[in-house]
Design a protein around this motif. Structure first.
Motif, PDB file in Angstrom:
ATOM      1  N   ARG A 293     -33.779 -15.952   5.672  1.00  7.09           N
ATOM      2  CA  ARG A 293     -33.252 -16.158   4.332  1.00  7.09           C
ATOM      3  C   ARG A 293     -33.252 -14.859   3.540  1.00  7.09           C
ATOM      4  NH1 ARG A 293     -33.417 -20.048   7.666  1.00  7.09           N
ATOM      5  NH2 ARG A 293     -35.671 -19.742   7.661  1.00  7.09           N
ATOM      6  N   LEU A 294     -34.251 -14.003   3.734  1.00 10.30           N
ATOM      7  CA  LEU A 294     -34.245 -12.708   3.057  1.00 10.30           C
ATOM      8  C   LEU A 294     -33.071 -11.868   3.538  1.00 10.30           C
ATOM      9  CD1 LEU A 294     -35.414 -10.571   1.205  1.00 10.30           C
ATOM     10  CD2 LEU A 294     -37.046  -9.962   3.002  1.00 10.30           C
ATOM     11  N   LEU A 295     -32.834 -11.873   4.829  1.00 10.04           N
ATOM     12  CA  LEU A 295     -31.696 -11.130   5.366  1.00 10.04           C
ATOM     13  C   LEU A 295     -30.375 -11.695   4.859  1.00 10.04           C
ATOM     14  CD1 LEU A 295     -32.942 -10.591   9.021  1.00 10.04           C
ATOM     15  CD2 LEU A 295     -32.311  -8.773   7.428  1.00 10.04           C
ATOM     16  N   GLN A 296     -30.286 -13.016   4.738  1.00  9.62           N
ATOM     17  CA  GLN A 296     -29.055 -13.629   4.227  1.00  9.62           C
ATOM     18  C   GLN A 296     -28.828 -13.259   2.772  1.00  9.62           C
ATOM     19  OE1 GLN A 296     -29.846 -17.761   5.139  1.00  9.62           O
ATOM     20  NE2 GLN A 296     -28.802 -17.656   7.123  1.00  9.62           N
ATOM     21  N   TRP A 297     -29.911 -13.306   1.966  1.00  9.33           N
ATOM     22  CA  TRP A 297     -29.736 -12.922   0.569  1.00  9.33           C
ATOM     23  C   TRP A 297     -29.410 -11.436   0.450  1.00  9.33           C
ATOM     24  CZ3 TRP A 297     -32.173  -9.388  -2.642  1.00  9.33           C
ATOM     25  CH2 TRP A 297     -31.741  -9.422  -3.976  1.00  9.33           C
ATOM     26  N   GLN A 298     -30.097 -10.622   1.248  1.00  6.10           N
ATOM     27  CA  GLN A 298     -29.840  -9.185   1.212  1.00  6.10           C
ATOM     28  C   GLN A 298     -28.393  -8.878   1.561  1.00  6.10           C
ATOM     29  OE1 GLN A 298     -29.284  -6.936   3.930  1.00  6.10           O
ATOM     30  NE2 GLN A 298     -29.878  -4.977   3.054  1.00  6.10           N
ATOM     31  N   ALA A 299     -27.849  -9.617   2.505  1.00  4.56           N
ATOM     32  CA  ALA A 299     -26.464  -9.378   2.914  1.00  4.56           C
ATOM     33  C   ALA A 299     -25.469  -9.854   1.858  1.00  4.56           C
ATOM     34  CB  ALA A 299     -26.185 -10.076   4.239  1.00  4.56           C
ATOM     35  N   ALA A 300     -25.808 -10.935   1.160  1.00  8.98           N
ATOM     36  CA  ALA A 300     -24.858 -11.548   0.223  1.00  8.98           C
ATOM     37  C   ALA A 300     -24.955 -10.995  -1.189  1.00  8.98           C
ATOM     38  CB  ALA A 300     -25.077 -13.062   0.186  1.00  8.98           C
ATOM     39  N   CYS A 301     -26.078 -10.372  -1.554  1.00  8.49           N
ATOM     40  CA  CYS A 301     -26.259  -9.930  -2.943  1.00  8.49           C
ATOM     41  C   CYS A 301     -25.253  -8.836  -3.296  1.00  8.49           C
ATOM     42  CB  CYS A 301     -27.690  -9.449  -3.171  1.00  8.49           C
ATOM     43  SG  CYS A 301     -28.106  -7.879  -2.390  1.00  8.49           S
ATOM     44  N   GLU A 302     -24.857  -8.818  -4.563  1.00  5.34           N
ATOM     45  CA  GLU A 302     -23.871  -7.844  -5.034  1.00  5.34           C
ATOM     46  C   GLU A 302     -24.329  -7.190  -6.329  1.00  5.34           C
ATOM     47  OE1 GLU A 302     -20.095  -9.747  -5.296  1.00  5.34           O
ATOM     48  OE2 GLU A 302     -19.901 -10.022  -3.132  1.00  5.34           O
ATOM     49  N   PRO A 303     -25.396  -6.405  -6.262  1.00  5.32           N
ATOM     50  CA  PRO A 303     -25.834  -5.689  -7.461  1.00  5.32           C
ATOM     51  C   PRO A 303     -24.862  -4.559  -7.792  1.00  5.32           C
ATOM     52  CG  PRO A 303     -27.081  -4.933  -5.576  1.00  5.32           C
ATOM     53  CD  PRO A 303     -26.200  -6.057  -5.075  1.00  5.32           C
ATOM     54  N   ASP A 304     -25.056  -3.945  -8.935  1.00  5.10           N
ATOM     55  CA  ASP A 304     -24.225  -2.782  -9.266  1.00  5.10           C
ATOM     56  C   ASP A 304     -24.441  -1.665  -8.245  1.00  5.10           C
ATOM     57  OD1 ASP A 304     -23.415  -4.217 -11.469  1.00  5.10           O
ATOM     58  OD2 ASP A 304     -24.848  -3.266 -12.833  1.00  5.10           O
ATOM     59  N   GLU A 305     -25.711  -1.494  -7.837  1.00  7.20           N
ATOM     60  CA  GLU A 305     -26.016  -0.520  -6.794  1.00  7.20           C
ATOM     61  C   GLU A 305     -27.173  -1.023  -5.945  1.00  7.20           C
ATOM     62  OE1 GLU A 305     -26.460   3.632  -7.324  1.00  7.20           O
ATOM     63  OE2 GLU A 305     -24.785   3.822  -8.727  1.00  7.20           O
ATOM     64  N   TYR A 306     -27.222  -0.535  -4.702  1.00  9.16           N
ATOM     65  CA  TYR A 306     -28.289  -0.873  -3.757  1.00  9.16           C
ATOM     66  C   TYR A 306     -28.872   0.437  -3.261  1.00  9.16           C
ATOM     67  CZ  TYR A 306     -30.669  -3.725  -0.195  1.00  9.16           C
ATOM     68  OH  TYR A 306     -31.605  -4.388   0.555  1.00  9.16           O
ATOM     69  N   TRP A 307     -30.168   0.648  -3.535  1.00  8.24           N
ATOM     70  CA  TRP A 307     -30.836   1.871  -3.080  1.00  8.24           C
ATOM     71  C   TRP A 307     -31.777   1.529  -1.936  1.00  8.24           C
ATOM     72  CZ3 TRP A 307     -32.796   4.660  -8.192  1.00  8.24           C
ATOM     73  CH2 TRP A 307     -31.684   4.866  -9.035  1.00  8.24           C
ATOM     74  N   LEU A 308     -31.747   2.340  -0.898  1.00  6.68           N
ATOM     75  CA  LEU A 308     -32.650   2.156   0.227  1.00  6.68           C
ATOM     76  C   LEU A 308     -33.415   3.445   0.455  1.00  6.68           C
ATOM     77  CD1 LEU A 308     -31.868   0.174   3.461  1.00  6.68           C
ATOM     78  CD2 LEU A 308     -33.440   2.102   3.466  1.00  6.68           C
ATOM     79  N   ILE A 309     -34.749   3.378   0.304  1.00  2.73           N
ATOM     80  CA  ILE A 309     -35.612   4.550   0.439  1.00  2.73           C
ATOM     81  C   ILE A 309     -36.441   4.400   1.710  1.00  2.73           C
ATOM     82  CG2 ILE A 309     -37.558   5.831  -0.547  1.00  2.73           C
ATOM     83  CD1 ILE A 309     -35.408   3.840  -2.880  1.00  2.73           C
ATOM     84  N   ASP A 310     -36.329   5.372   2.600  1.00  5.79           N
ATOM     85  CA  ASP A 310     -37.072   5.357   3.863  1.00  5.79           C
ATOM     86  C   ASP A 310     -37.132   6.772   4.395  1.00  5.79           C
ATOM     87  OD1 ASP A 310     -38.472   4.404   6.024  1.00  5.79           O
ATOM     88  OD2 ASP A 310     -36.765   3.489   7.034  1.00  5.79           O
ATOM     89  N   THR A 311     -38.156   7.072   5.177  1.00  4.58           N
ATOM     90  CA  THR A 311     -38.258   8.401   5.775  1.00  4.58           C
ATOM     91  C   THR A 311     -37.278   8.588   6.930  1.00  4.58           C
ATOM     92  OG1 THR A 311     -40.056   7.596   7.178  1.00  4.58           O
ATOM     93  CG2 THR A 311     -40.677   8.718   5.142  1.00  4.58           C
ATOM     94  N   LEU A 312     -36.830   7.482   7.530  1.00  9.22           N
ATOM     95  CA  LEU A 312     -35.907   7.574   8.658  1.00  9.22           C
ATOM     96  C   LEU A 312     -34.500   7.905   8.181  1.00  9.22           C
ATOM     97  CD1 LEU A 312     -36.975   4.532  10.868  1.00  9.22           C
ATOM     98  CD2 LEU A 312     -37.585   6.933  11.151  1.00  9.22           C
ATOM     99  N   PRO A 313     -33.721   8.609   9.003  1.00  8.31           N
ATOM    100  CA  PRO A 313     -32.325   8.887   8.653  1.00  8.31           C
ATOM    101  C   PRO A 313     -31.440   7.683   8.952  1.00  8.31           C
ATOM    102  CG  PRO A 313     -32.831   9.849  10.785  1.00  8.31           C
ATOM    103  CD  PRO A 313     -34.115   9.246  10.271  1.00  8.31           C
ATOM    104  N   GLY A 314     -30.183   7.796   8.611  1.00  3.94           N
ATOM    105  CA  GLY A 314     -29.226   6.736   8.917  1.00  3.94           C
ATOM    106  C   GLY A 314     -29.123   5.710   7.809  1.00  3.94           C
ATOM    107  N   ARG A 315     -28.194   4.774   7.975  1.00  9.30           N
ATOM    108  CA  ARG A 315     -27.910   3.822   6.894  1.00  9.30           C
ATOM    109  C   ARG A 315     -29.022   2.800   6.704  1.00  9.30           C
ATOM    110  NH1 ARG A 315     -22.051   2.055   8.822  1.00  9.30           N
ATOM    111  NH2 ARG A 315     -22.979   2.651  10.811  1.00  9.30           N
ATOM    112  N   GLN A 316     -29.537   2.230   7.776  1.00 14.26           N
ATOM    113  CA  GLN A 316     -30.631   1.247   7.715  1.00 14.26           C
ATOM    114  C   GLN A 316     -30.262   0.007   6.916  1.00 14.26           C
ATOM    115  OE1 GLN A 316     -33.353   1.892   9.572  1.00 14.26           O
ATOM    116  NE2 GLN A 316     -32.578   3.912  10.089  1.00 14.26           N
ATOM    117  N   ASP A 317     -28.984  -0.220   6.669  1.00 15.81           N
ATOM    118  CA  ASP A 317     -28.548  -1.366   5.874  1.00 15.81           C
ATOM    119  C   ASP A 317     -27.396  -2.056   6.596  1.00 15.81           C
ATOM    120  OD1 ASP A 317     -27.712  -3.203   3.985  1.00 15.81           O
ATOM    121  OD2 ASP A 317     -26.791  -1.719   2.664  1.00 15.81           O
ATOM    122  N   PRO A 318     -27.694  -3.131   7.343  1.00 14.44           N
ATOM    123  CA  PRO A 318     -26.620  -3.791   8.099  1.00 14.44           C
ATOM    124  C   PRO A 318     -25.552  -4.423   7.216  1.00 14.44           C
ATOM    125  CG  PRO A 318     -28.659  -5.075   8.199  1.00 14.44           C
ATOM    126  CD  PRO A 318     -29.006  -3.757   7.580  1.00 14.44           C
ATOM    127  N   ALA A 319     -25.867  -4.642   5.921  1.00 15.71           N
ATOM    128  CA  ALA A 319     -24.871  -5.246   5.021  1.00 15.71           C
ATOM    129  C   ALA A 319     -23.953  -4.206   4.383  1.00 15.71           C
ATOM    130  CB  ALA A 319     -25.574  -6.044   3.934  1.00 15.71           C
TER     131      ALA A 319
END
Length: 557
Positions: A293-319
């Motif tokens: 359900r968290l993955l479903q909400w994460q995929a469906a949400c439409e905020p003004d912006e989505y920030w993803l902070i991680d030490t790893l490179p790449g998109r890391q955001d399947p949505a």
């Protein structure tokens, strides 16, 4: 004999170079072609050597050591299919960021593709999965020690995460007494041998990731997601979220204290959906989310912006959200972006979470099974210890039902989310920390890595391996698989008892039939020490049915 001696000199320099890059642990499998590397590692005074007869498990042992220590870990294997068995751990490290150094012994080029024994094409065999590869030449005094040490330094300096593959061909002979030859080759490096620094230093590149418009964004309606981050980072994120007044959605791998627990049950409810639809900014720390359900909400949400902070490179955001992908250390980023205290804008989510917790208690109180064990897992944890979670159904049950304590370390292999090597990885985590450890996994996962119980015999602190035996891969009970084929082709029940496995490896064993008996068996291990395998023989489908029923009930409320 001169060849054997120089092979050893070459390997000695190689291992010494690794220690200059914070390598302390070396995991070694038996083999003849890797003899120069093995003997050099064994003779090094600052290296801790671990052994295992199974290269696939050895790779995961190294993964666990790297996961818990935060340091590079080296692996030594012989040539041939021994190398191929490192593939799963190499892939996992690339996805979750642990630094592994694969030292794979090889035949010299003239023995490749000509029918020589145990000779395969090892160059490039891992395709694009290593972050760096180095194919060394056959050791020869004609190649200077400076070349070897600088080539290694250059390769390791580019390893920001994941695995490096260093292929090491050795010609025979591989054995012989040290005659003292070729010592002058090592002495080319002069007083470097008396120091602790790499031959070739690459100063780290400093990144400044301060968002200049943070002052305005922090005054808006935000949601924070805590994914795969450390216990220390989790506590910092939780404090930061509380100050901001933003709801915090926590994955099972984060140790935030989970203020809005059971999110996998309530996220799909109409009330939660209506509140979260007002979100203007989502900030996610770490990847690898677990809950459906968290993955479903994460995929469906439409905020003004989505920030993803991680030490790893790449998109890391399947949505593929619109926003910002910030590669940064979580703790440093939080310090650079202070919170502005303000009231909670989504207080209704607290009642959503409370209703879900009440529903879980109503369903599971007084019952015994994998769902109840997942719910009660906080009460089973060792003081000042750590938790290692397997994959498939059990990690989803813990994610959905449990409220894990803040700051309590949780480890898992949620990169590729495979079941290969889970016990081996847990063994590595325990060895790196020397903490009491609770390992929780399913029966198929345990069977897949059963010979890793040999590694568990060497645990330095009380360790409980809890195997939930629901007779097969019951994660597939949640999928719309055809009923007629489900058991044979998906669940694959094995009808085994793990008492025999415990006896085979000399481990204590218990098979409790109630929650009170389970609590007693676990507590006994924490108090008296040792390693205990606890088998929970449970209903085949009850855990999956509980999850399905509770999702349906809470989502409708």
């Amino acid at each position: 004999m001169s060849v054997a001696v120089f092979n050893r000199r070459w390997a000695t320099l190689l291992l010494e170079t690794l220690t200059r890059h914070q390598v302390q642990h070396v995991c070694i499998a038996p083999g003849s072609r890797s003899t120069p590397l093995t003997l050099a590692a064994a003779a090094h005074p600052h290296l801790i050597c671990h052994t295992h007869f199974d290269e696939r498990g050895l790779g995961h042992l190294a993964l666990g050591l790297a996961k818990a220590s935060g340091q590079r870990v080296a692996i030594i294997v012989t040539s041939g299919t021994a190398v191929a068995n490192l593939y799963p751990s190499l892939i996992e490290a690339g996805l979750t960021g642990e630094k592994l150094v694969l030292l794979t012994a090889d035949r010299p080029p003239e023995l490749i593709d000509c029918g020589a024994n145990q000779a395969i094409r090892q160059t490039g065999m891992f395709a694009g999965h290593p972050v760096q590869t180095l194919d060394l030449p056959r050791p020869t005094p004609e190649i200077s020690a400076r070349w070897l040490v600088s080539a290694l330094d250059n390769t390791l300096a580019q390893q920001t995460h994941g695995a490096v593959h260093i292929n090491c061909p050795f010609a025979e002979p591989l054995y012989g007494e040290d005659s003292g030859e070729h010592q002058d080759w090592l002495e080319q490096l002069g007083d470097w041998w008396q120091g602790h620094q790499p031959w070739l230093n690459y100063p780290p590149v400093e990144h400044t990731n301060v968002q200049p418009d943070w002052f305005s964004w922090r005054q808006k309606r935000g949601v924070i997601i805590a994914g795969r981050i450390s216990a220390q980072e989790s506590e910092s994120v939780a404090r930061w979220a509380e100050q901001l007044g933003w709801p915090l959605l926590t994955d099972v791998q984060a140790s935030t204290g989970n203020p809005l627990s059971c999110a996998d049950l309530w996220l799909a409810s109409p009330q939660a959906q209506a509140v979260l639809a007002r979100t203007q900014l989502v900030i996610q720390f770490g990847g690898g989310l677990t809950g459906k359900r968290l993955l479903q909400w994460q995929a469906a949400c439409e905020p003004d912006e989505y920030w993803l902070i991680d030490t790893l490179p790449g998109r890391q955001d399947p949505a593929q959200h619109r926003g910002r992908r910030i590669q940064a250390d979580v703790t440093g980023w939080l310090q650079a972006h202070p919170a502005q205290p303000q009231p909670d804008w989504a207080e209704e989510l607290v009642s959503c979470s409370q209703r879900a917790r009440d529903a879980v208690k109503t369903h599971l109180e007084g019952t015994f099974g994998e769902a109840a064990a997942a719910w009660q897992i906080p009460a089973l944890l060792p003081p000042h210890g750590q938790l290692f979670l397997g994959n498939s159904l059990i990690v989803r049950l813990v994610d959905a039902f449990a409220k894990l304590p803040a700051g309590y370390p949780v480890f898992a292999n949620r990169g590729a989310s495979g079941i290969d090597g889970l016990l081996s990885t847990a063994a590595g985590v325990q060895r790196a920390t020397c903490k009491p450890t609770l390992v929780l996994l399913g029966d198929i996962s345990a069977l897949y890595d059963l010979n890793a119980l040999a590694l568990m015999r060497q645990c330095s602190a009380p360790t409980v391996i809890m195997v939930v035996n629901n007779n097969g891969g019951q994660i597939f009970s949640l999928l719309p698989t055809p009923e007629a084929e489900r058991q044979r082709f998906y669940c694959m029940p094995q009808n085994v008892s793990f008492s025999h496995a415990a006896a085979m490896f000399g481990l204590d064993y218990a098979c409790p039939a109630s929650m009170s008996a389970l609590q007693e068996a676990v507590t006994e291990c924490w108090q008296h020490g040792g390693v205990k395998l606890i088998e929970l023989r449970v209903s085949e489908t009850h855990g999956a049915e509980c999850l399905r029923a509770l999702v349906r009930e809470v989502s409708a409320s």
